[in-house]
Write a protein that holds these residues in place. Sequence first.
Motif, short mmCIF file in Angstrom:
data_model
loop_
_atom_site.label_atom_id
_atom_site.label_comp_id
_atom_site.label_asym_id
_atom_site.label_seq_id
_atom_site.Cartn_x
_atom_site.Cartn_y
_atom_site.Cartn_z
N VAL A 71 0.93 -1.28 0.12
CA VAL A 71 0.11 -0.18 -0.04
C VAL A 71 0.92 1.38 -0.02
CG1 VAL A 71 -1.64 1.31 1.33
CG2 VAL A 71 -1.97 -1.32 1.17
N SER A 75 -0.64 1.54 -4.03
CA SER A 75 -1.72 0.64 -3.82
C SER A 75 -2.49 0.12 -4.88
CB SER A 75 -2.69 1.54 -3.08
OG SER A 75 -2.88 2.81 -3.64
N ASP A 76 -2.38 0.70 -6.05
CA ASP A 76 -3.03 0.49 -7.41
C ASP A 76 -2.46 -1.04 -8.14
OD1 ASP A 76 -1.03 1.53 -8.24
OD2 ASP A 76 -1.95 2.62 -9.94
N VAL B 123 -12.53 -1.67 -5.01
CA VAL B 123 -12.09 -0.51 -5.34
C VAL B 123 -12.17 0.32 -3.92
CG1 VAL B 123 -11.86 1.64 -6.46
CG2 VAL B 123 -12.01 -0.36 -7.66
N TYR B 124 -13.30 0.39 -3.31
CA TYR B 124 -13.64 0.89 -2.15
C TYR B 124 -12.98 0.28 -1.07
CZ TYR B 124 -16.33 2.49 2.16
OH TYR B 124 -16.65 2.90 3.31
N SER B 126 -10.22 -1.25 -1.06
CA SER B 126 -8.67 -0.94 -1.25
C SER B 126 -8.34 0.53 -0.85
CB SER B 126 -8.29 -1.22 -2.81
OG SER B 126 -8.53 -2.57 -3.08
N GLN B 127 -9.30 1.29 -1.30
CA GLN B 127 -9.00 2.90 -0.95
C GLN B 127 -9.14 3.02 0.53
OE1 GLN B 127 -12.04 4.85 -3.47
NE2 GLN B 127 -10.72 4.86 -4.83
N GLU B 128 -9.98 2.33 1.29
CA GLU B 128 -10.19 2.42 2.85
C GLU B 128 -8.97 2.15 3.40
OE1 GLU B 128 -13.58 1.73 6.03
OE2 GLU B 128 -13.83 0.78 4.21
N ALA B 130 -5.95 1.86 2.14
CA ALA B 130 -5.03 2.80 1.88
C ALA B 130 -4.93 3.89 2.50
CB ALA B 130 -5.01 3.21 0.41
N ALA B 131 -6.13 4.48 2.87
CA ALA B 131 -6.48 5.66 3.58
C ALA B 131 -5.94 5.49 5.18
CB ALA B 131 -7.83 5.93 3.47
N ASN B 134 -2.34 5.35 5.29
CA ASN B 134 -1.59 6.67 5.41
C ASN B 134 -1.84 7.45 6.35
OD1 ASN B 134 -0.53 6.22 2.80
ND2 ASN B 134 -2.32 6.90 1.54
N TRP B 199 -11.40 -8.60 -1.65
CA TRP B 199 -10.88 -7.19 -1.86
C TRP B 199 -9.43 -7.11 -2.16
CZ3 TRP B 199 -7.22 -5.98 1.74
CH2 TRP B 199 -7.11 -6.90 2.80
#
Lengths: 207, 199
Positions: A71, A75-76, B123-124, B126-128, B130-131, B134, B199
């Motif tokens: 990540v 991450s992509d 995608v959601y 994965s974004q969560e 990553a968030a 970070n 996921w």
Amino acid sequence: MVTGAGKQGESMSDRSTEAQSDVEIHEESIRILRERVCAMVDGELDPDEVPSTISQCTIRDWSTYHLIGDVMRRSDALGPVSTTFAVRMSAALEREAAHSTVRSQATVEKRQGHGETWWRRWLSWPTAAMVAALASVVWISYPLLETEPTHSTTASLSSKSTGPVATAVLVEKKAAEPDLSDYADAHQQYASPIAMQPASSGTGGGR
Amino acid sequence: MSEKDADLELVKRVQQGDKKAFDLLVAKYQRKISRLLSRMLREQSEVEDVMQETFIKAYRALPQFRGESAFYTWLYRIAINTARNWMTAQGRRPSSPNPNQNEDGETFDDVDSLTDNNTPESVYVSQEIAATVNATIEQLPEELRTAIVLREIEGLSYEEIAQAMDCPIGTVRSRIFRAREAIAAKLRPLIDQYGDRRW
């Protein structure tokens, strides 16, 4: 004076302390193991500790640490995987044979093959060298031992051997032309070792 | 020790009969292989079948792996070939070979141009994730944040980090572990929450 209830209370307290201590020991052992897993993720774990860490670690800890790195980097680059995949994969892997037996058999065969080659080399090189040396000695010494070679001796030598034709022809000429005998004697002594070279090379070339 | 060497250490363990070491390699690379395959295959449902076949092929071929190329490039090649064979068997035209791909198969431009089968949900999630990662990094004490960034982003070894941060290697190891554990503590509930989904 300690009452029965007091003793019971103390006993429960001791057990509670022991249980707490056990939990702390357990947590500490998990922390130590996770720290090793963390170092193994980075390839920084002492090689001696790798086997025991592999056997004790959980796939979950290992995966989570890798996920964090993935990540952070990009991450992509990650795709979705269901948790059932790990179960399916584990079951599929369970049906596969472990590599150690196959590998050890292959290693044994390789070593046997290597051993044969080694013995063959060990035997063939000295044998070839000895044959070449013996042939050289015979070729060099034979004409020198013959103080006055006759035509028949020389002819016999040239017919038996596969040696240089030039030498045989020269010796035959010596017998046929007495005027050239001194020249032929001198030339034969110097020519013989040189004439040996192709023969030695021939022997060597056959190895 | 480089990434390649670390993988090679696990590969050697597998070659000596340790299947758990292969489980670790699967866990390490499954998301990357999934990403690669999801861009080659039309149906997301096919991805995990082909991925399983890829890992099994890799496992069977591992005794022949000599470490001349990195394990992951070797694994990527197997994944691409398995996906192409799969598509051929399904009567679909496999993607044409990429002329820019080097011998290690490290460039996958042809794959990137293909479909991306990530679902909105994946995608959601994965974004969560990553968030969360970070945000946790932002909250870390400075020495932990520096250590983990130097390791994960810059790819420095513990020794190099120790020199850069002017501290013993043992301290670097401890700081990286504490940083990872802090992030992992936030991630574990998320992983548990989405564990039963893809996921």
